[in-house]
Enzyme design. Structure first.
Site, PDB file in Angstrom:
ATOM      1  N   ARG A  30       0.857  -1.179   0.000  1.00 22.13           N
ATOM      2  CA  ARG A  30       0.000   0.000   0.000  1.00 22.13           C
ATOM      3  C   ARG A  30       0.899   1.236   0.000  1.00 22.13           C
ATOM      4  O   ARG A  30       1.715   1.414   0.895  1.00 22.13           O
ATOM      5  CB  ARG A  30      -0.872  -0.030   1.254  1.00 22.13           C
ATOM      6  CG  ARG A  30      -2.053   0.849   1.207  1.00 22.13           C
ATOM      7  CD  ARG A  30      -2.929   0.627   2.390  1.00 22.13           C
ATOM      8  NE  ARG A  30      -2.316   1.062   3.641  1.00 22.13           N
ATOM      9  CZ  ARG A  30      -3.006   1.445   4.699  1.00 22.13           C
ATOM     10  NH1 ARG A  30      -4.326   1.414   4.660  1.00 22.13           N
ATOM     11  NH2 ARG A  30      -2.406   1.828   5.785  1.00 22.13           N
TER      12      ARG A  30
ATOM     13  N   ASP B  89       4.991  -5.637   9.463  1.00 23.51           N
ATOM     14  CA  ASP B  89       6.168  -5.321  10.289  1.00 23.51           C
ATOM     15  C   ASP B  89       6.186  -6.151  11.560  1.00 23.51           C
ATOM     16  O   ASP B  89       7.252  -6.580  12.015  1.00 23.51           O
ATOM     17  CB  ASP B  89       6.172  -3.828  10.647  1.00 23.51           C
ATOM     18  CG  ASP B  89       6.618  -2.970   9.474  1.00 23.51           C
ATOM     19  OD1 ASP B  89       7.297  -3.494   8.574  1.00 23.51           O
ATOM     20  OD2 ASP B  89       6.282  -1.772   9.460  1.00 23.51           O
TER      21      ASP B  89
ATOM     22  N   ASP C 231       1.021  -2.261  12.263  1.00 22.98           N
ATOM     23  CA  ASP C 231       1.373  -2.746  10.919  1.00 22.98           C
ATOM     24  C   ASP C 231       1.618  -4.254  10.992  1.00 22.98           C
ATOM     25  O   ASP C 231       2.621  -4.719  11.550  1.00 22.98           O
ATOM     26  CB  ASP C 231       2.628  -2.019  10.423  1.00 22.98           C
ATOM     27  CG  ASP C 231       2.910  -2.336   8.965  1.00 22.98           C
ATOM     28  OD1 ASP C 231       3.045  -3.534   8.616  1.00 22.98           O
ATOM     29  OD2 ASP C 231       2.978  -1.403   8.152  1.00 22.98           O
TER      30      ASP C 231
ATOM     31  N   THR D 185      -0.607   7.667  -1.078  1.00 18.09           N
ATOM     32  CA  THR D 185      -1.920   7.592  -1.737  1.00 18.09           C
ATOM     33  C   THR D 185      -2.824   6.544  -1.090  1.00 18.09           C
ATOM     34  O   THR D 185      -4.035   6.563  -1.294  1.00 18.09           O
ATOM     35  CB  THR D 185      -1.757   7.197  -3.214  1.00 18.09           C
ATOM     36  OG1 THR D 185      -1.202   5.877  -3.269  1.00 18.09           O
ATOM     37  CG2 THR D 185      -0.841   8.164  -3.960  1.00 18.09           C
TER      38      THR D 185
HETATM   39  C1  PRP Z   1      -1.157  -4.189   4.754  1.00 16.93           C
HETATM   40  C2  PRP Z   1      -2.078  -5.363   4.990  1.00 16.93           C
HETATM   41  C3  PRP Z   1      -2.980  -5.298   3.798  1.00 16.93           C
HETATM   42  C4  PRP Z   1      -3.105  -3.811   3.548  1.00 16.93           C
HETATM   43  C5  PRP Z   1      -4.414  -3.341   4.100  1.00 16.93           C
HETATM   44  O1  PRP Z   1      -0.161  -4.526   3.865  1.00 16.93           O
HETATM   45  O2  PRP Z   1      -1.411  -6.566   5.145  1.00 16.93           O
HETATM   46  O3  PRP Z   1      -2.446  -5.952   2.648  1.00 16.93           O
HETATM   47  O4  PRP Z   1      -2.031  -3.192   4.262  1.00 16.93           O
HETATM   48  O5  PRP Z   1      -4.639  -2.026   3.781  1.00 16.93           O
HETATM   49  P1  PRP Z   1      -5.789  -1.575   2.782  1.00 16.93           P
HETATM   50  O6  PRP Z   1      -7.000  -2.347   3.118  1.00 16.93           O
HETATM   51  O7  PRP Z   1      -5.927  -0.102   3.064  1.00 16.93           O
HETATM   52  O8  PRP Z   1      -5.307  -1.832   1.375  1.00 16.93           O
HETATM   53  P2  PRP Z   1       1.023  -3.528   3.499  1.00 16.93           P
HETATM   54  O9  PRP Z   1       0.668  -2.688   2.319  1.00 16.93           O
HETATM   55  O10 PRP Z   1       1.445  -2.768   4.735  1.00 16.93           O
HETATM   56  O11 PRP Z   1       2.160  -4.483   3.007  1.00 16.93           O
HETATM   57  P3  PRP Z   1       2.954  -5.624   3.815  1.00 16.93           P
HETATM   58  O12 PRP Z   1       2.000  -6.755   4.031  1.00 16.93           O
HETATM   59  O13 PRP Z   1       4.047  -5.956   2.890  1.00 16.93           O
HETATM   60  O14 PRP Z   1       3.446  -5.032   5.108  1.00 16.93           O
HETATM   61  N1  URA Z   2      -2.181  -2.297   7.246  1.00 16.16           N
HETATM   62  C1  URA Z   2      -1.782  -2.743   8.469  1.00 16.16           C
HETATM   63  O1  URA Z   2      -0.857  -3.558   8.570  1.00 16.16           O
HETATM   64  N2  URA Z   2      -2.398  -2.260   9.546  1.00 16.16           N
HETATM   65  C2  URA Z   2      -3.404  -1.364   9.474  1.00 16.16           C
HETATM   66  O2  URA Z   2      -3.936  -0.955  10.529  1.00 16.16           O
HETATM   67  C3  URA Z   2      -3.795  -0.918   8.201  1.00 16.16           C
HETATM   68  C4  URA Z   2      -3.167  -1.399   7.105  1.00 16.16           C
END
Ligand code: PRP
Ligand code: URA
Length: 210
Positions: free
Chosen positions: A104, A204, A201, A108
């Site tokens: 994400r 993370d 997160d 944006t």
């Molecule tokens: C996080 C999570 C989802 C997304 C949710 O991933 O695991 O995929 O954010 O957010 P949204 O509903 O607003 O799209 P992230 O983009 O942080 O990537 P990661 O799993 O690599 O940490």
């Molecule tokens: N992605 C995450 O990992 N946590 C949140 O709260 C939202 C998006």
């Protein structure tokens, strides 16, 4: 409109509360996520079709039930979705795994694709998309759209650990055919697109990258 199923078994609520605590470390967080994923898989697979089989017990022969051959695909959204795969596969060991890489954009909040590898017969499988967080819903909606664009139109379910009203509404609007399973629906999103109170997160915390 797809259904929204909140799987709030006491064991799941207890484990999720432990995951939310900021002092919970990576190892425990990962273990809890996989345990919850397995418990959720139990409910998500409740509608698996059964077939009759004849079995000879030590006492008599009779007709019993076994799961009919129904090909399933588990589709984690990278990275955080990987944290739910083992839990699902423990209950559905014959499932094939497909990966969709999305992150994400922090400004944006829109999903950016960087990887996609699906089972060759994904179109013939019932697919279960897994990702711990359903925030804006952008990532999940994009992942489901990737699957549909590649001809995966049989059945798609979405399984998240924590959702929020904004994300659920977005999936219902963009993919009304998809059933959503969550362990909790939290209050809202904050100005950075994080779920409140949420668990921070997820990626993370699973991978120890912050
Ligand atoms: C996080 C999570 C989802 C997304 C949710 O991933 O695991 O995929 O954010 O957010 P949204 O509903 O607003 O799209 P992230 O983009 O942080 O990537 P990661 O799993 O690599 O940490
Ligand atoms: N992605 C995450 O990992 N946590 C949140 O709260 C939202 C998006």
């Amino acid at each position: 409109m797809g259904k929204v199923c909140v799987i709030d078994h006491p064991l799941i609520q207890h484990k999720l509360t432990m995951m939310r605590a900021q002092e919970t470390g990576t190892k425990e967080f990962r273990e809890l996520l996989n345990e919850i994923a397995m418990l959720m898989a139990y409910e998500v697979t409740r509608d698996l079709p059964l077939k009759d089989v004849q079995v000879q017990t030590p006492v008599a022969t009779s007709t019993f039930k076994m799961i009919a051959n129904k090909p399933i695909g588990i589709i984690p959204i990278l990275r955080a979705g990987l944290g739910m795969v083992d839990g699902f596969v423990r209950l559905v060991p014959n499932a094939k795994i497909g990966h969709i890489g999305l992150y994400r954009d922090p400004v944006t909040l829109k999903p950016v694709e960087y990887y996609c590898k699906l089972p060759v017969d994904a179109q013939q499988r019932d697919l279960i998309v897994v990702d711990p967080m359903l925030a804006t819903g952008g990532s999940a909606a994009a992942a489901i759209q990737f699957l549909k664009d590649r001809g995966c139109n049989k059945s798609i379910k979405l399984v998240n650990l924590v959702g929020c009203p904004e994300g659920i509404e977005y999936i219902q609007k963009t993919h009304p055919d998809v059933d959503i399973y969550v362990a909790a629906i939290d209050e809202k999103l904050n100005e950075h697109g994080y779920i409140v109170p949420g668990l921070g997160d997820a990626g993370d915390r699973i991978f120890g990258t912050k």
